[in-house]
Design a protein around this motif. Structure first.
Motif, PDB file in Angstrom:
ATOM      1  N   GLU A 225      -2.442  10.365   6.565  1.00  0.00           N
ATOM      2  CA  GLU A 225      -3.153  10.201   7.844  1.00  0.00           C
ATOM      3  C   GLU A 225      -2.552   9.085   8.702  1.00  0.00           C
ATOM      4  O   GLU A 225      -2.735   9.055   9.915  1.00  0.00           O
ATOM      5  CB  GLU A 225      -4.661   9.996   7.636  1.00  0.00           C
ATOM      6  CG  GLU A 225      -5.068   8.817   6.771  1.00  0.00           C
ATOM      7  CD  GLU A 225      -5.172   9.171   5.277  1.00  0.00           C
ATOM      8  OE1 GLU A 225      -4.510  10.136   4.840  1.00  0.00           O
ATOM      9  OE2 GLU A 225      -5.901   8.465   4.559  1.00  0.00           O
TER      10      GLU A 225
ATOM     11  N   LEU B  79       0.858  -1.186   0.000  1.00  0.00           N
ATOM     12  CA  LEU B  79       0.000   0.000   0.000  1.00  0.00           C
ATOM     13  C   LEU B  79       0.896   1.238   0.000  1.00  0.00           C
ATOM     14  O   LEU B  79       1.957   1.236   0.625  1.00  0.00           O
ATOM     15  CB  LEU B  79      -0.805  -0.034   1.300  1.00  0.00           C
ATOM     16  CG  LEU B  79      -2.073   0.791   1.407  1.00  0.00           C
ATOM     17  CD1 LEU B  79      -3.176   0.143   0.583  1.00  0.00           C
ATOM     18  CD2 LEU B  79      -2.533   0.869   2.861  1.00  0.00           C
TER      19      LEU B  79
ATOM     20  N   ALA C  46      -4.026  -5.745   1.339  1.00  0.00           N
ATOM     21  CA  ALA C  46      -3.763  -4.648   2.277  1.00  0.00           C
ATOM     22  C   ALA C  46      -4.995  -3.779   2.510  1.00  0.00           C
ATOM     23  O   ALA C  46      -4.986  -2.906   3.366  1.00  0.00           O
ATOM     24  CB  ALA C  46      -2.620  -3.779   1.748  1.00  0.00           C
ATOM     25  N   LEU C  47      -6.051  -4.021   1.736  1.00  0.00           N
ATOM     26  CA  LEU C  47      -7.242  -3.166   1.802  1.00  0.00           C
ATOM     27  C   LEU C  47      -8.460  -3.890   2.356  1.00  0.00           C
ATOM     28  O   LEU C  47      -9.232  -3.331   3.134  1.00  0.00           O
ATOM     29  CB  LEU C  47      -7.605  -2.667   0.388  1.00  0.00           C
ATOM     30  CG  LEU C  47      -6.608  -1.736  -0.291  1.00  0.00           C
ATOM     31  CD1 LEU C  47      -6.938  -1.618  -1.781  1.00  0.00           C
ATOM     32  CD2 LEU C  47      -6.631  -0.354   0.360  1.00  0.00           C
TER      33      LEU C  47
ATOM     34  N   ARG D 272      -0.157   6.597   3.491  1.00  0.00           N
ATOM     35  CA  ARG D 272      -1.019   7.778   3.421  1.00  0.00           C
ATOM     36  C   ARG D 272      -0.607   8.783   4.496  1.00  0.00           C
ATOM     37  O   ARG D 272      -0.186   8.371   5.589  1.00  0.00           O
ATOM     38  CB  ARG D 272      -2.479   7.400   3.701  1.00  0.00           C
ATOM     39  CG  ARG D 272      -3.003   6.157   3.002  1.00  0.00           C
ATOM     40  CD  ARG D 272      -3.291   6.446   1.546  1.00  0.00           C
ATOM     41  NE  ARG D 272      -4.273   5.546   0.970  1.00  0.00           N
ATOM     42  CZ  ARG D 272      -3.990   4.531   0.157  1.00  0.00           C
ATOM     43  NH1 ARG D 272      -2.740   4.214  -0.139  1.00  0.00           N
ATOM     44  NH2 ARG D 272      -4.967   3.804  -0.363  1.00  0.00           N
TER      45      ARG D 272
ATOM     46  N   ASN E 225      -1.490  -1.102  10.681  1.00  0.00           N
ATOM     47  CA  ASN E 225      -2.432  -0.498   9.739  1.00  0.00           C
ATOM     48  C   ASN E 225      -3.015  -1.659   8.944  1.00  0.00           C
ATOM     49  O   ASN E 225      -2.533  -2.002   7.875  1.00  0.00           O
ATOM     50  CB  ASN E 225      -1.727   0.494   8.814  1.00  0.00           C
ATOM     51  CG  ASN E 225      -2.694   1.082   7.790  1.00  0.00           C
ATOM     52  OD1 ASN E 225      -3.913   0.928   7.912  1.00  0.00           O
ATOM     53  ND2 ASN E 225      -2.156   1.734   6.771  1.00  0.00           N
ATOM     54  N   PRO E 226      -4.038  -2.299   9.524  1.00  0.00           N
ATOM     55  CA  PRO E 226      -4.564  -3.525   8.897  1.00  0.00           C
ATOM     56  C   PRO E 226      -5.482  -3.190   7.730  1.00  0.00           C
ATOM     57  O   PRO E 226      -5.904  -2.041   7.582  1.00  0.00           O
ATOM     58  CB  PRO E 226      -5.376  -4.139  10.038  1.00  0.00           C
ATOM     59  CG  PRO E 226      -5.880  -2.962  10.813  1.00  0.00           C
ATOM     60  CD  PRO E 226      -4.797  -1.908  10.716  1.00  0.00           C
ATOM     61  N   PRO E 227      -5.824  -4.174   6.918  1.00  0.00           N
ATOM     62  CA  PRO E 227      -6.881  -3.942   5.925  1.00  0.00           C
ATOM     63  C   PRO E 227      -8.198  -3.738   6.664  1.00  0.00           C
ATOM     64  O   PRO E 227      -8.519  -4.522   7.557  1.00  0.00           O
ATOM     65  CB  PRO E 227      -6.892  -5.237   5.105  1.00  0.00           C
ATOM     66  CG  PRO E 227      -6.231  -6.266   5.955  1.00  0.00           C
ATOM     67  CD  PRO E 227      -5.304  -5.544   6.875  1.00  0.00           C
ATOM     68  N   TYR E 228      -8.951  -2.683   6.306  1.00  0.00           N
ATOM     69  CA  TYR E 228     -10.204  -2.440   7.030  1.00  0.00           C
ATOM     70  C   TYR E 228     -11.359  -1.980   6.136  1.00  0.00           C
ATOM     71  O   TYR E 228     -12.375  -1.494   6.620  1.00  0.00           O
ATOM     72  CB  TYR E 228      -9.990  -1.453   8.179  1.00  0.00           C
ATOM     73  CG  TYR E 228      -9.342  -0.127   7.813  1.00  0.00           C
ATOM     74  CD1 TYR E 228      -9.990   0.799   7.012  1.00  0.00           C
ATOM     75  CD2 TYR E 228      -8.073   0.202   8.299  1.00  0.00           C
ATOM     76  CE1 TYR E 228      -9.401   2.015   6.696  1.00  0.00           C
ATOM     77  CE2 TYR E 228      -7.476   1.408   7.992  1.00  0.00           C
ATOM     78  CZ  TYR E 228      -8.142   2.319   7.195  1.00  0.00           C
ATOM     79  OH  TYR E 228      -7.556   3.516   6.885  1.00  0.00           O
ATOM     80  N   ILE E 229     -11.204  -2.115   4.836  1.00  0.00           N
ATOM     81  CA  ILE E 229     -12.306  -1.725   3.953  1.00  0.00           C
ATOM     82  C   ILE E 229     -13.251  -2.929   3.773  1.00  0.00           C
ATOM     83  O   ILE E 229     -12.775  -4.034   3.482  1.00  0.00           O
ATOM     84  CB  ILE E 229     -11.737  -1.266   2.595  1.00  0.00           C
ATOM     85  CG1 ILE E 229     -10.696  -0.193   2.880  1.00  0.00           C
ATOM     86  CG2 ILE E 229     -12.856  -0.835   1.638  1.00  0.00           C
ATOM     87  CD1 ILE E 229     -10.512   0.882   1.939  1.00  0.00           C
TER      88      ILE E 229
ATOM     89  N   GLU F 241      -4.490   1.777  13.097  1.00  0.00           N
ATOM     90  CA  GLU F 241      -5.289   2.619  12.193  1.00  0.00           C
ATOM     91  C   GLU F 241      -6.630   1.943  11.928  1.00  0.00           C
ATOM     92  O   GLU F 241      -6.712   0.722  11.819  1.00  0.00           O
ATOM     93  CB  GLU F 241      -4.554   2.846  10.868  1.00  0.00           C
ATOM     94  CG  GLU F 241      -5.377   3.715   9.917  1.00  0.00           C
ATOM     95  CD  GLU F 241      -4.595   4.244   8.723  1.00  0.00           C
ATOM     96  OE1 GLU F 241      -3.391   4.541   8.864  1.00  0.00           O
ATOM     97  OE2 GLU F 241      -5.211   4.363   7.643  1.00  0.00           O
TER      98      GLU F 241
ATOM     99  N   VAL G 161      -6.628   3.255  -6.506  1.00  0.00           N
ATOM    100  CA  VAL G 161      -6.479   2.359  -5.361  1.00  0.00           C
ATOM    101  C   VAL G 161      -6.880   0.938  -5.772  1.00  0.00           C
ATOM    102  O   VAL G 161      -6.121  -0.017  -5.605  1.00  0.00           O
ATOM    103  CB  VAL G 161      -7.355   2.846  -4.178  1.00  0.00           C
ATOM    104  CG1 VAL G 161      -7.241   1.889  -2.995  1.00  0.00           C
ATOM    105  CG2 VAL G 161      -6.978   4.269  -3.773  1.00  0.00           C
TER     106      VAL G 161
HETATM  107  N1  GLN Z   1      -6.837   4.353   4.043  1.00  0.00           N
HETATM  108  C1  GLN Z   1      -6.733   3.446   2.939  1.00  0.00           C
HETATM  109  C2  GLN Z   1      -7.705   3.853   1.841  1.00  0.00           C
HETATM  110  O1  GLN Z   1      -8.660   4.512   2.094  1.00  0.00           O
HETATM  111  C3  GLN Z   1      -7.002   2.029   3.370  1.00  0.00           C
HETATM  112  C4  GLN Z   1      -5.921   1.523   4.202  1.00  0.00           C
HETATM  113  C5  GLN Z   1      -6.264   0.246   4.880  1.00  0.00           C
HETATM  114  O2  GLN Z   1      -7.187  -0.507   4.568  1.00  0.00           O
HETATM  115  N2  GLN Z   1      -5.478  -0.031   5.842  1.00  0.00           N
HETATM  116  O3  GLN Z   1      -7.505   3.529   0.697  1.00  0.00           O
END
Ligand code: GLN
Length: 291
Positions: free
Chosen positions: A95, A90, A216-217, A93, A192-196, A247, A208
């Motif tokens: 943030e 990734l 990673a997403l 970012r 900063n794990p995948p969190y979507i 994160e 993206v």
């Molecule tokens: N912040 C990233 C995005 O919006 C996602 C990063 C994540 O999943 N760790 O693309």
């Protein structure tokens, strides 16, 4: 061809293809010229050779197809350092710098002279290596389930002069840390794990969605699946009174707090911190034990 004309050409080429078309054209032109970004604004009359203009055109076309600037240039600035990045990781970012700032603040407040930090889901190593840079007496262990990511993180450590204070492990979340004998050892673990949520991946911008690693997403159906596992598994590698700094997505603060409170015995001092856009971005928790 001169810089001013090349810039106008680049902006026209990217207009409608990239929201940040003017900035992208400047960054790519400065990159092919081997100059810092401000150069192209200060020297519109400088000459651009035919060869470099041809290269610039190729890079503009890559950007026009959606490729992130960071992959085209091969690096991304984060916490004032340049990190090598490519499609294995990734793009760091801005943030995510809040994760680093928070971890450094917590470690500075503790009395530990030589803090020990784990960075799981390390990707390029941006978080863990930035902490190591900020705290010269710290030692860091970076891990990721992606072997490619760990290879790149190791390379970044070398370039930043951190090889002596950074170790690298491949594996799923805390599994490699436990195997390496780090149960109960870390002052801070960052992630900063995948969190979507899986269903939202298709709504992300093509820059993206088409280029960055899905691993990673994609945080599973709820987006919280890896976060939940981290909340459950990380206490095993933290010292008593150690901190998790993770994160999260902008709307996940309440859900993360709930997850961390589910097992009322493990986490205390749970906080959700906001980024500069005012969005929930970092969750912090501390394990019970000595204060
Ligand atoms: N912040 C990233 C995005 O919006 C996602 C990063 C994540 O999943 N760790 O693309």
């Amino acid at each position: 061809m001169n810089v001013g004309k090349a810039l106008s050409f680049g902006r026209r080429r990217l207009a409608g293809r990239s929201e940040s078309f003017a900035r992208d054209a400047s960054l790519l032109l400065a990159f092919v010229l081997g100059e810092p970004p401000e150069f192209v604004h200060l020297h519109p009359e400088a000459c651009v050779s035919e060869n470099l203009f041809a290269l610039y055109t190729t890079l503009l076309d890559r950007r026009a197809s959606g490729e992130p600037i960071a992959y085209i240039r091969g690096f991304q600035e984060f916490m004032g350092h340049n990190f090598l990045v490519d499609r294995r990781v990734l793009v760091p970012r801005p943030e995510t710098e809040h994760v680093v700032d928070t971890a450094v603040r917590l470690l500075t407040e503790t009395s530990e002279a030589s803090p020990f930090v784990g960075d799981i889901c390390c990707g390029s190593g941006a978080i863990g290596l930035s902490i190591a840079k900020a705290l010269p007496s710290s030692r860091v262990v970076l891990s990721d389930v992606s072997r490619g990511a760990v290879g790149l993180a190791r390379e970044n450590a070398k370039r930043l002069g951190l090889s002596g204070r950074a170790a690298f492990l491949v594996g799923d979340l805390v599994t490699p840390l436990l195997k390496a004998g780090f149960a109960g050892k870390f002052d801070v673990v960052t992630a900063n794990p995948p969190y979507i949520p899986t269903g939202e991946i298709e709504t992300l911008s093509p820059t993206v969605r088409e280029y960055e690693p899905r691993l990673a997403l994609d945080g599973g159906e709820s987006g919280l699946e890896v976060i939940r596992r981290i909340s459950t598994e990380v206490p095993a590698v933290l010292k008593p009174g150690g901190h998790l700094v993770m994160e999260i997505g902008a709307d996940q603060g309440d859900a993360c707090q709930d997850i961390m409170m589910e097992d009322g015995e493990t986490w205390r001092e749970i906080q959700v911190l906001k980024d500069y856009a005012g969005r929930q971005r970092v969750v912090v928790g501390r394990t019970r034990g000595c204060s």
